[in-house]
Design an enzyme around this catalytic site. Structure first.
Site: not given
Length: 854
Positions: A62, A259, A390-391
């Site tokens: 990331e 994120c 994502n998440e």
């Protein structure tokens, strides 16, 4: 035959210093003079366990901590297209640039190079002298290496300047290290390229670009790359950083986040179509990790999806791209607008996912396959995995995720879809994810092939949860542990991660993929730690966690062998014991009628109605004192400000002894004002190692038990909805047993946490079908221990194997920029047999490979 193992340095392998002088000795005591713990490891070499996925260990990349621009991406010029803004960067679009000589620098945006990057620099020189600009690069400045060549490129145009442009690389003292010129400037945007060779090495260097005489000059896409990138690719990656990745032997790379996939708000989400094609035409984006105005954080997308796929190809790793599911980062979305796309807009995100698969796998006659081919890669990238979101969590996510399933399954049935369980290891959000998948078990189109779990917990959590996946349902949906870490770079944290990884291998029929996170951490400016690899513009080194990952990924068996560990004599790692306390977070409150009673003897260990506060100690936060509450003396904390200085205890005060255990703690508490409820500490060893019951946490919405270990805190219980009312007394009871915690509110049981007896030795044994080696992994999270290893039914064993040990002289040790090799793996040859004894050093990871012939 039963032998004591003996060791010999293998000088052909990684040299290092043996930290534990008793490695390989027959001494049966620890350094403290205590008798060694003793274990027996019985291995049935003929009984196959489970197949281990060849995708087990990979990487998660990331763009956080300057991992891309200023990091892995080898571009040395900061703000090369003049697109930075005043909101995030000092000097706005001229951030990173300094005027040289007597000229005027102005950023314009009409008739620019392209619509995606409209800004460009306009230089007006009327001085009759050398004038232009310098650029110092990212963070601490450019690093130059003697003899190395650097490729400078730039887009220029001018209606009236026809002289040469002078280029120089200067050291910190403005000494010339390299030089070159550009000639024949035209009145149309034209790209110019010059190679510069450094005459000597230099740090904190800069680029100088100047006009020789008067005139006007437009400048865009100012770029400087080392010609030596990984595999010498143009627009390439830092060779030293990629080499460290290559040495991990990753089976996959998950990218680009994280994120940043989601954005904050949704308009800043990562859109893969903005990251391909001509680098000069890629649309720059902000990075939600922000940075500072001195070191602002943007995404140039020079390292885009095409480069990610090339990196996967170079490392022989499967690409695992993540696409946005139509919602922004939920962890940052509370109270914000621009969080969710509409149903109509969701179709765009679904089409983006379909187009990405075509970009990777389509032939050159397809629209996106042709674009891939035009970039220099006519062969397909052979994408097999795609993560949607994502998440993310809860119904708002799964409603959107479900819309992707039929279009992708229909057009690309072989693509494995990855969904997510949210950001925590347990609790409501995790349960919702698994219950949602279960509810879709009989759908026409398979709901998900893989679920991506993320959690960052304490080292003790990882040691206590190595059996997490033992009870997961088999032959259902596979698990991808896409982000995890023990929240520290200490030897103890790395050993805890290694212990947990033995559990991943034992459950390889469920857990198919795992990747530590984050991957990179810049030494000067970062937004998250711990990280696996640390770097600046000059150097890079691995954390101890990096070497654990390297040891496991380079010693992956084909399948496990049946192995059982018997405890002959051993002590558990820890028991529930310690002081009690009171606390709040962004909240003022008062407390009264505290009592601590021994559960066995009934003896009162402590009791107070707060007529005085002798013996109470305070954390670094909060304003504690005796307060009059309607004529009654109570103990109160009056500060409602958010705790600072990283105080994980919040505003706390505590009393007692570290050896208090097996007790019941009762008290009354009343909230006066503020954003949350109470934090009630127990089993407190110090300010970095404790438990507390969080009542009314997360904006006065939740209750849970948290554990802090080594300065990092994680949730260890279920979570439930709870709101603490103002000016109401609450009766609280916490029962601390050696193996269980019970929390009661108004005599109602709210939480129960079973604490396992945790022993320090962890193991897994596997067989490598290609080499025929038996691979024994032994992790010791405590004092030195003796392990008798019985290789039952083993045939044709070599008398010698190899031993790789990672250990240190104390569990708090770390690798640092000044001592990068504090703890690294050391290699030996080891004498073995069907039955031999091995002494596992304190806080160690040991891998024994024993060749066999068949």
């Amino acid at each position: 035959m039963n032998t004591n193992a003996s060791y010999h340095d293998d000088n052909n392998k990684n040299n290092g210093t043996v930290v534990d002088s008793n490695v390989g000795s027959n001494n049966n005591t620890t350094n403290d003079g205590l008798q060694l713990s003793q274990y027996t490891l019985n291995v049935d070499t003929k009984e196959k366990g489970v197949d281990i996925s060849n995708m087990m260990y990979g990487l998660f990349f990331e763009d956080i901590n300057f991992a891309a621009d200023g990091g892995l991406y080898a571009e040395m010029v900061k703000n090369r297209s003049f697109e930075y803004t005043d909101e995030l960067a000092n000097n706005g679009p001229l951030h990173g640039y300094t005027k040289y000589g007597n000229c005027n620098l102005e950023v314009l945006n009409t008739d620019g190079l392209n619509n995606n990057n409209p800004n460009y620099l306009h230089i007006t020189n009327q001085s009759g002298e050398l004038a232009g600009f310098t650029n110092g690069g990212f963070l601490e400045g450019m690093t130059l290496t003697e003899g190395a060549t650097y490729r400078f490129s730039v887009y220029l145009r001018s209606p009236n300047y026809h002289d040469d442009i002078i280029l120089k690389l200067l050291d910190k003292a403005d000494k010339e290290i390299a030089s070159g010129t550009i000639s024949d400037i035209t009145n149309e945007w034209t790209k110019y390229t010059v190679e510069l060779q450094a005459s000597e090495s230099a740090f904190s260097s800069k680029l100088l670009v100047v006009m020789k005489t008067n005139g006007n000059l437009d400048v865009d896409m100012v770029s400087l790359f080392p010609t030596h990138t990984y595999k010498n690719r143009d627009n390439g990656l830092r060779a030293d950083l990629v080499q460290m990745l290559a040495e991990l032997n990753p089976s996959f790379i998950r990218f680009p986040g994280g994120c940043i996939v989601e954005g904050d708000p949704l308009s800043t989400a990562y859109r893969w179509k903005d990251t391909i094609g001509d680098v000069a035409e890629r649309k720059q984006n902000t990075n939600l990790w922000i940075g500072t105005k001195e070191h602002p954080y943007y995404q140039s997308y020079g390292l885009g999806f095409y480069e990610y796929f090339l990196l996967c190809e170079d490392l022989n790793a499967e690409p695992v791209p993540v696409v946005n599911a139509g919602l922004s980062c939920q962890a940052r979305s509370n109270g914000k607008t621009g969080v969710l796309c509409s149903d109509d807009e969701l179709e765009i995100y679904i089409q983006d996912a379909l187009d990405l698969i075509e970009f990777c796998n389509g032939d050159i006659t397809s629209k996106w396959g042709a674009i891939r081919a035009s970039m220099g890669h006519p062969e397909p990238f052979e994408l097999k995995y795609l993560a949607i979101g994502n998440e993310n969590w809860d119904a708002v996510y799964f409603k959107r995720y479900s819309k992707f399933i039929e279009p992708i399954r229909t057009k690309y049935p072989d693509i494995k879809l990855i969904t997510t369980s949210g950001p925590v290891s347990e609790g409501n959000l995790n349960n919702i994810a698994w219950n949602t998948i279960a509810a879709h078990k009989n759908d026409e189109y398979k709901f998900a092939d893989i679920i991506d779990e993320h959690y960052y917990n304490s080292a003790d959590w990882f040691l206590s949860n190595t059996t997490r996946y033992d009870s997961y349902e088999r032959n259902y949906v596979d698990v991808f542990l896409g982000e995890y870490a023990a929240k520290a770079n200490t030897l103890y944290a790395a050993v805890a991660e290694a212990a947990y990884m033995t559990g991943l291998e034992r459950n390889a029929d469920v857990v198919k993929m795992a990747s530590y996170a984050p991957l990179f951490g810049n030494l000067l400016s970062r937004q998250w730690s711990p990280d696996m690899i640390y770097f600046n513009n000059t150097k890079a080194f691995g954390s101890i966690n990096y070497y654990v990952q390297k040891m496991f990924s380079n010693n992956l068996g084909t399948y496990t062998l049946r192995s059982d560990l018997d405890i002959i004599k051993g002590n558990t790692l820890s028991t529930l014991s310690g002081k009690i306390g009171l606390g709040t977070w962004s909240t003022s409150a008062v407390f009264d009628d505290i009592k601590v009673v021994d559960n066995i003897t009934g003896q009162t260990l402590y009791e107070s109605d707060f007529t005085d506060i002798t013996g109470w100690k305070k954390s670094s936060q909060g304003d504690w004192d005796l307060i009059d509450d309607n004529g009654n003396s109570v103990y109160g904390q009056s500060n409602t400000a958010y705790p600072t200085n990283g105080s994980i205890m919040g505003c706390a005060s505590y009393i007692g002894e570290n050896n208090w255990s097996n007790y019941t703690y009762t008290l009354r508490a009343k909230k006066l004002a503020g954003a949350e409820g109470f934090l009630i500490p127990f089993a407190v060893q110090d300010s970095e190692n404790f438990y507390h019951w969080n009542l009314g946490g997360w904006g006065n919405t939740q209750t849970c038990i948290e554990q802090a270990s080594g300065g990092s805190k994680s949730i260890v219980s279920d979570t439930a909805n709870l709101q603490i009312k103002t000016n109401q007394w609450y009766n609280i009871k916490i029962v601390v047993n050696p193996d269980k915690i019970e929390c009661y509110l108004e005599d109602k049981l709210i939480h129960t946490v079973e604490k396992q007896q945790v022993y320090p030795i962890y193991q897994t044994v596997s067989k490598d079908e290609e080499t025929k080696d038996i691979i024994i992994k032994i992790v010791n999270a405590g004092d030195k221990a003796s392990v008798t290893i019985n290789l039952n039914q083993a045939e044709n064993l070599s008398n010698w194997g190899t031993l790789q040990i990672l250990t240190g002289n104390k569990k708090s040790i770390e690798n640092t920029v000044l001592k990068q090799d504090n703890v690294i793996p050391i290699n030996y040859n080891i004498e073995v047999s069907n039955n031999f004894s091995y002494e596992a050093p304190s806080y160690s990871v040991s891998i024994i490979r024993i060749p066999t012939t068949e």
